[in-house]
Design an enzyme around this catalytic site. Sequence first.
Site, PDB file in Angstrom:
ATOM      1  N   ARG A  22      -8.527   4.559   3.738  1.00 26.70           N
ATOM      2  CA  ARG A  22      -9.013   3.282   4.259  1.00 26.70           C
ATOM      3  C   ARG A  22      -7.906   2.453   4.935  1.00 26.70           C
ATOM      4  O   ARG A  22      -8.181   1.476   5.602  1.00 26.70           O
ATOM      5  CB  ARG A  22      -9.676   2.486   3.117  1.00 26.70           C
ATOM      6  CG  ARG A  22     -10.988   3.095   2.659  1.00 26.70           C
ATOM      7  CD  ARG A  22     -11.455   2.574   1.304  1.00 26.70           C
ATOM      8  NE  ARG A  22     -10.795   3.260   0.185  1.00 26.70           N
ATOM      9  CZ  ARG A  22     -11.045   3.018  -1.099  1.00 26.70           C
ATOM     10  NH1 ARG A  22     -11.919   2.093  -1.436  1.00 26.70           N
ATOM     11  NH2 ARG A  22     -10.413   3.686  -2.058  1.00 26.70           N
ATOM     12  N   LYS A 335      25.917 -10.506  12.643  1.00 28.85           N
ATOM     13  CA  LYS A 335      25.629  -9.197  12.058  1.00 28.85           C
ATOM     14  C   LYS A 335      26.904  -8.680  11.424  1.00 28.85           C
ATOM     15  O   LYS A 335      27.956  -8.697  12.072  1.00 28.85           O
ATOM     16  CB  LYS A 335      25.143  -8.233  13.131  1.00 28.85           C
ATOM     17  CG  LYS A 335      24.625  -6.949  12.552  1.00 28.85           C
ATOM     18  CD  LYS A 335      25.058  -5.651  13.172  1.00 28.85           C
ATOM     19  CE  LYS A 335      26.469  -5.390  13.468  1.00 28.85           C
ATOM     20  NZ  LYS A 335      26.817  -4.044  13.893  1.00 28.85           N
ATOM     21  N   ASN A 370      31.252  -6.209  20.352  1.00 27.93           N
ATOM     22  CA  ASN A 370      31.581  -5.254  19.283  1.00 27.93           C
ATOM     23  C   ASN A 370      31.233  -3.818  19.635  1.00 27.93           C
ATOM     24  O   ASN A 370      31.596  -2.902  18.916  1.00 27.93           O
ATOM     25  CB  ASN A 370      30.849  -5.642  17.990  1.00 27.93           C
ATOM     26  CG  ASN A 370      29.341  -5.616  18.159  1.00 27.93           C
ATOM     27  OD1 ASN A 370      28.831  -5.887  19.241  1.00 27.93           O
ATOM     28  ND2 ASN A 370      28.646  -5.282  17.100  1.00 27.93           N
TER      29      ASN A 370
HETATM   30  C1  UD1 Z   1      -9.743   2.741  -8.819  1.00 26.77           C
HETATM   31  C2  UD1 Z   1     -10.626   2.864 -10.069  1.00 26.77           C
HETATM   32  C3  UD1 Z   1     -11.568   1.659 -10.131  1.00 26.77           C
HETATM   33  C4  UD1 Z   1     -10.748   0.387 -10.145  1.00 26.77           C
HETATM   34  C5  UD1 Z   1      -9.761   0.330  -8.971  1.00 26.77           C
HETATM   35  C6  UD1 Z   1      -8.782  -0.806  -9.175  1.00 26.77           C
HETATM   36  C7  UD1 Z   1     -10.953   5.238 -10.589  1.00 26.77           C
HETATM   37  C8  UD1 Z   1     -11.856   6.405 -10.510  1.00 26.77           C
HETATM   38  N1  UD1 Z   1     -11.385   4.115 -10.050  1.00 26.77           N
HETATM   39  O1  UD1 Z   1     -10.577   2.783  -7.660  1.00 26.77           O
HETATM   40  O2  UD1 Z   1     -12.364   1.725 -11.309  1.00 26.77           O
HETATM   41  O3  UD1 Z   1     -11.639  -0.725 -10.108  1.00 26.77           O
HETATM   42  O4  UD1 Z   1      -8.993   1.535  -8.876  1.00 26.77           O
HETATM   43  O5  UD1 Z   1      -7.932  -0.969  -8.059  1.00 26.77           O
HETATM   44  O6  UD1 Z   1      -9.876   5.352 -11.164  1.00 26.77           O
HETATM   45  N2  UD1 Z   1      -4.773   8.621  -6.913  1.00 26.77           N
HETATM   46  C9  UD1 Z   1      -4.059   9.778  -7.153  1.00 26.77           C
HETATM   47  N3  UD1 Z   1      -4.699  10.978  -7.079  1.00 26.77           N
HETATM   48  C10 UD1 Z   1      -6.031  11.083  -6.803  1.00 26.77           C
HETATM   49  C11 UD1 Z   1      -6.756   9.899  -6.560  1.00 26.77           C
HETATM   50  C12 UD1 Z   1      -6.111   8.676  -6.628  1.00 26.77           C
HETATM   51  O7  UD1 Z   1      -2.852   9.729  -7.426  1.00 26.77           O
HETATM   52  O8  UD1 Z   1      -6.533  12.212  -6.763  1.00 26.77           O
HETATM   53  C13 UD1 Z   1      -4.043   7.332  -6.985  1.00 26.77           C
HETATM   54  C14 UD1 Z   1      -4.024   6.561  -5.664  1.00 26.77           C
HETATM   55  O9  UD1 Z   1      -2.845   6.853  -4.927  1.00 26.77           O
HETATM   56  C15 UD1 Z   1      -4.045   5.086  -6.109  1.00 26.77           C
HETATM   57  C16 UD1 Z   1      -4.731   5.144  -7.469  1.00 26.77           C
HETATM   58  O10 UD1 Z   1      -4.720   6.495  -7.907  1.00 26.77           O
HETATM   59  O11 UD1 Z   1      -2.743   4.570  -6.282  1.00 26.77           O
HETATM   60  C17 UD1 Z   1      -6.189   4.655  -7.395  1.00 26.77           C
HETATM   61  O12 UD1 Z   1      -6.890   5.403  -6.411  1.00 26.77           O
HETATM   62  P1  UD1 Z   1      -7.840   4.681  -5.353  1.00 26.77           P
HETATM   63  O13 UD1 Z   1      -8.437   5.732  -4.477  1.00 26.77           O
HETATM   64  O14 UD1 Z   1      -7.184   3.538  -4.743  1.00 26.77           O
HETATM   65  O15 UD1 Z   1      -9.011   4.199  -6.350  1.00 26.77           O
HETATM   66  P2  UD1 Z   1      -9.985   2.969  -6.154  1.00 26.77           P
HETATM   67  O16 UD1 Z   1     -11.139   3.406  -5.318  1.00 26.77           O
HETATM   68  O17 UD1 Z   1      -9.236   1.786  -5.723  1.00 26.77           O
HETATM   69 MG    MG Z   2      -7.301   1.461  -5.018  1.00 24.55          MG
END
Ligand code: UD1
Ligand code: MG
Length: 443
Positions: A22, A335, A370
């Site tokens: 996104r 600088k 410089n």
């Molecule tokens: C997630 C939560 C949601 C919460 C929101 C808060 C889940 C399923 N949902 O949704 O309940 O309200 O955060 O901000 O957890 N990531 C990985 N590997 C993956 C998928 C994600 O490392 O396979 C990491 C992403 O880099 C990110 C975090 O996990 O830092 C959250 O993932 P994101 O896709 O942003 O989840 P949200 O849709 O925001």
């Molecule tokens: Mg998120």
Amino acid sequence: MTTSSSSQGLACIILAAGEGTRMRSGKAKVLHAVAGFPMIAHVKRACESLSPQKIVAVLAPGAEEVAAAVAPHASVVQKERLGTAHAVLAAKDALKDFKGRILVVYGDTPLLRPETMSALVGQKAPMSLLSFESDKPNQYGRVVINDNSVAEKIVEFADASEAERAIRHCNAGVMAFDSALLWELLDAIKPHNKKNEYYLTDAVGLTRGKNLICGVVTCDEEEALGVNSRTDLSVAEAAFQKRARHYVMELGVTLHDPASVYFSADTKLARDVTVEPHVVFGPGVEVEEGVEIRAFSHLAGVRVKKNAFVGPFARLRPGTQIGEEAHIGNFVELKKAQVDAGAKINHFSYVGDAHVGARSNIGAGTIFCNYDGVHKHQTDVGADVFVGSNSSLVAPVTIGDGATIAAGSVITENVPADAMGVARARQVNKPGWAKRWRSSKKG
Ligand code: UD1
Ligand code: MG
């Protein structure tokens, strides 16, 4: 029920392997900056303030820049993006010998406060989550709370019914677990949902299924902000700046127009500093007591010592140090310049790769040359030097203590202490020349 407390060991897992679709960006989402630092650096700093035994970041394959942002902490790779629970599993090996509390935090929540994370870790329950209430919960996961105020489960937006979408309690994404319980829960999480992902949020329902209570700590919506889009990023930036402005004023800094002053996450201002409107602090700025920073100045990588004046319209670039009571005026760019106490560079000058000694005066329009097109060179100006206006100092060059440079000089050779350096054509006056020229034109 098992109990735990903050006196147990603590480890943190930062999830940052998501695609960040996104954001519509060529770089990893967590590298987008808030207040001059990548979002993940904010999360790292908040984790560090809890003094955990270990911090492990979970990254996508090939995310070297993200690994550098979390260094010196360990990072592990989640080979496929199969969801947040799957991402936590990727850290299991790195924590196999660890027993205690594990805090899981997302790399896209840059406004989380250490106090809130600490409250979560300190919960007695074997698992706890951070929640907030919102009038516009958008796509956050909803926390279903029963009549006894116990969190029963989290329902992700995509899977929620209309009634569940109407719930105002949201999941902030931060959870704390007893380590043994966490690994047990992860084994039980399956991708039974619309996105076909392993959701960490299923851990709440599974904990209740074991007849355990899931602790809930609340925070405000702003603190919980999860950045998924450029619009979210701008909201995070605005919230951070509002916080920073309030914070520095509490420390005794005067901001004439707080809304027009921008800080970096590491800006340090001492008390009785005054900042006029439209000033930007890039990373690495430290300003001592009594300094005045006038309107439309930009500072990055700079230390400004006591009672100095900067601006209006000054640009102070990295590697610069301004001495006590020194004056840096309008349209001056510095600088990698060390300007000693009481020196003055007041008008239209470029001073790069230089040392300017105490009490020296650099006249209007002085340029420190410089760069020869290939290399940068150093200029050393001693103490009590007077550089006349519109001079060029061609580096490498040294001007001795107490020397004077005649206005309009192009200085290419060292000038000894107390000498006068003049390097310009001698003036010639031709009597009557102008009058004769005008007459010749009248015909
Ligand atoms: C997630 C939560 C949601 C919460 C929101 C808060 C889940 C399923 N949902 O949704 O309940 O309200 O955060 O901000 O957890 N990531 C990985 N590997 C993956 C998928 C994600 O490392 O396979 C990491 C992403 O880099 C990110 C975090 O996990 O830092 C959250 O993932 P994101 O896709 O942003 O989840 P949200 O849709 O925001
Ligand atoms: Mg998120």
